[in-house]
Scaffold this motif. Structure first.
Motif, short mmCIF file in Angstrom:
data_model
loop_
_atom_site.label_atom_id
_atom_site.label_comp_id
_atom_site.label_asym_id
_atom_site.label_seq_id
_atom_site.Cartn_x
_atom_site.Cartn_y
_atom_site.Cartn_z
N MET A 282 -16.35 17.71 -59.52
CA MET A 282 -17.19 16.57 -59.21
C MET A 282 -17.87 16.77 -57.86
O MET A 282 -17.24 17.24 -56.90
N MET A 283 -19.12 16.41 -57.78
CA MET A 283 -19.82 16.48 -56.50
C MET A 283 -19.29 15.39 -55.58
O MET A 283 -19.23 14.22 -55.97
N PRO A 284 -18.86 15.74 -54.38
CA PRO A 284 -18.39 14.71 -53.44
C PRO A 284 -19.53 13.79 -53.04
O PRO A 284 -20.66 14.24 -52.84
N ALA A 285 -19.23 12.51 -52.94
CA ALA A 285 -20.27 11.53 -52.60
C ALA A 285 -20.60 11.59 -51.12
O ALA A 285 -19.71 11.44 -50.28
N PRO A 286 -21.87 11.84 -50.77
CA PRO A 286 -22.26 11.81 -49.35
C PRO A 286 -22.37 10.37 -48.86
O PRO A 286 -22.28 9.41 -49.63
N GLN A 287 -22.56 10.24 -47.58
CA GLN A 287 -22.73 8.91 -47.00
C GLN A 287 -24.05 8.31 -47.46
O GLN A 287 -25.07 8.98 -47.49
N ARG A 288 -24.00 7.03 -47.83
CA ARG A 288 -25.20 6.37 -48.35
C ARG A 288 -26.07 5.88 -47.20
O ARG A 288 -25.63 5.08 -46.38
N PRO A 289 -27.32 6.36 -47.12
CA PRO A 289 -28.22 5.91 -46.05
C PRO A 289 -28.69 4.48 -46.29
O PRO A 289 -28.60 3.94 -47.39
N ALA A 290 -29.20 3.88 -45.27
CA ALA A 290 -29.69 2.50 -45.37
C ALA A 290 -30.86 2.44 -46.34
O ALA A 290 -31.75 3.30 -46.34
N LEU B 142 -27.16 6.39 -55.70
CA LEU B 142 -28.25 7.35 -55.55
C LEU B 142 -28.09 8.22 -54.31
O LEU B 142 -28.92 9.11 -54.06
N GLU B 143 -27.03 7.98 -53.52
CA GLU B 143 -26.80 8.82 -52.35
C GLU B 143 -26.54 10.27 -52.74
O GLU B 143 -26.77 11.19 -51.95
N TYR B 144 -26.07 10.48 -53.97
CA TYR B 144 -25.89 11.86 -54.45
C TYR B 144 -27.21 12.63 -54.41
O TYR B 144 -27.22 13.84 -54.17
N LEU B 145 -28.31 11.94 -54.65
CA LEU B 145 -29.61 12.60 -54.75
C LEU B 145 -30.21 12.94 -53.40
O LEU B 145 -31.21 13.67 -53.34
N THR B 146 -29.65 12.42 -52.31
CA THR B 146 -30.22 12.68 -50.99
C THR B 146 -30.09 14.15 -50.59
O THR B 146 -30.89 14.65 -49.80
N GLN B 147 -29.10 14.85 -51.15
CA GLN B 147 -28.86 16.25 -50.77
C GLN B 147 -29.25 17.23 -51.86
O GLN B 147 -28.83 18.38 -51.84
N ILE B 148 -30.04 16.79 -52.82
CA ILE B 148 -30.33 17.60 -54.01
C ILE B 148 -31.82 17.78 -54.19
O ILE B 148 -32.59 16.82 -54.04
N LEU C 286 -38.06 14.05 -51.15
CA LEU C 286 -38.65 13.00 -51.98
C LEU C 286 -37.74 11.77 -51.98
O LEU C 286 -36.51 11.89 -51.94
N ASP C 287 -38.34 10.60 -52.02
CA ASP C 287 -37.57 9.35 -52.05
C ASP C 287 -36.56 9.39 -53.20
O ASP C 287 -36.90 9.76 -54.33
N VAL C 288 -35.31 8.99 -52.92
CA VAL C 288 -34.27 9.07 -53.95
C VAL C 288 -34.61 8.21 -55.16
O VAL C 288 -34.21 8.53 -56.29
N LYS C 289 -35.36 7.14 -54.97
CA LYS C 289 -35.75 6.33 -56.11
C LYS C 289 -36.68 7.10 -57.03
O LYS C 289 -36.56 7.02 -58.25
N MET C 290 -37.60 7.88 -56.46
CA MET C 290 -38.49 8.68 -57.28
C MET C 290 -37.74 9.83 -57.94
O MET C 290 -38.08 10.25 -59.05
N LYS C 291 -36.71 10.36 -57.27
CA LYS C 291 -35.88 11.38 -57.91
C LYS C 291 -35.20 10.79 -59.15
O LYS C 291 -35.11 11.45 -60.20
#
Length: 266
Positions: A39-47, A53-59, A239-244
């Protein structure tokens, strides 16, 4: 070896006796115990980032693997689709499950409306994809395909809208305000033997490629006898995580429209 060495002597009136009782059997040489998927470890969720969707911040890439349903192969019935979404390290990021009824799946086929529930590794639903029932003919430009992406469920963050074109699959990616952000353009022929099928993610003026949704060739047997597909998605890291998340939704819409029916690929 004495054939009665491992037998248990059970005689009336005699207490149970087995010298091997309670002992753990030896592990065979070379045995490797089954492992749970990484499992991919969950990163810290930005504001401002929706939960999950914090998973997508590093991908900047995602791999989408549809699970093979053996019942579909042998019975010819359509079952709810299930997918695993992984990063490039093979770690699971999301699990995706279709929510549909039997009549809709088997009578409407690839054109069916659907709801896809996307869960994180904690089993929490973080994205919901909704596709209404629409006509699939290019002769009906007033009734083209569209997909709504919600995160968290109930809160729209973007849309994928099919654009009318006589030859090419074309889509517009919109944000939560239905403002155009990106374009997706596919090839005229969506079947290639022993080759991937690429849908380019482009800027709004279609002058620059910023990513790609690629339907990957999975081998002749799997392509011929199942509709289970593999996809790769590339997008800018910043890219914005929402658009990802919306581009992930676009991958499933493309899968249903062009690769869900195995007859389309023979």
């Amino acid at each position: 070896m004495d054939p009665g060495a491992n037998c248990i002597d059970l005689q009336p009136g005699k207490p149970f006796s087995n010298p091997n009782y309670g002992q753990v059997p030896p592990v065979p040489p070379g045995y490797v115990p089954p492992q749970a998927p990484a499992m991919m470890p969950a990163p810290q969720r930005p504001a401002g980032c929706p939960p999950g969707l914090e998973y997508l911040t590093q991908i900047d890439q995602l791999l989408v693997h549809q699970k093979v349903e053996l019942a579909e192969v042998f019975l010819g019935w359509e079952f709810n689709n299930k997918y695993l979404v992984k990063n490039t390290l093979g770690q699971q990021v999301f699990f995706v499950a279709e929510d549909n009824d039997c009549c809709n799946r088997n009578f409407c086929g690839a054109l069916r409306s659907f709801v896809l529930h996307i869960q994180d590794n904690m089993g929490q639903e973080v994205i919901t994809l909704t596709r209404p029932l629409r006509c699939g003919s290019c002769c009906c430009p007033c009734c083209l395909q569209e997909l709504e992406v919600q995160s968290p469920p109930g809160t729209p963050i973007g849309y994928v809208i099919q654009n009318w074109h006589a030859c090419l699959p074309k889509y517009t990616v919109q944000n939560e305000k239905k403002e155009d952000v990106l374009k997706i353009v596919g090839p005229c022929c969506t079947f290639k033997f022993c080759s991937d099928v690429n849908f380019e993610i482009l800027s709004m003026d279609e002058s620059a490629a910023v990513g790609c949704i690629s339907k990957q060739w999975t081998g002749f047997v799997r392509e011929a006898f199942t509709d289970a597909d593999n996809f790769g998605i590339k997008f800018p890291l910043d890219l914005d995580v929402k658009m990802k998340a919306v581009l992930l939704g676009a991958c499933f819409l493309i899968d249903f429209m062009f690769f869900e029916n195995q007859q389309n690929r023979r």
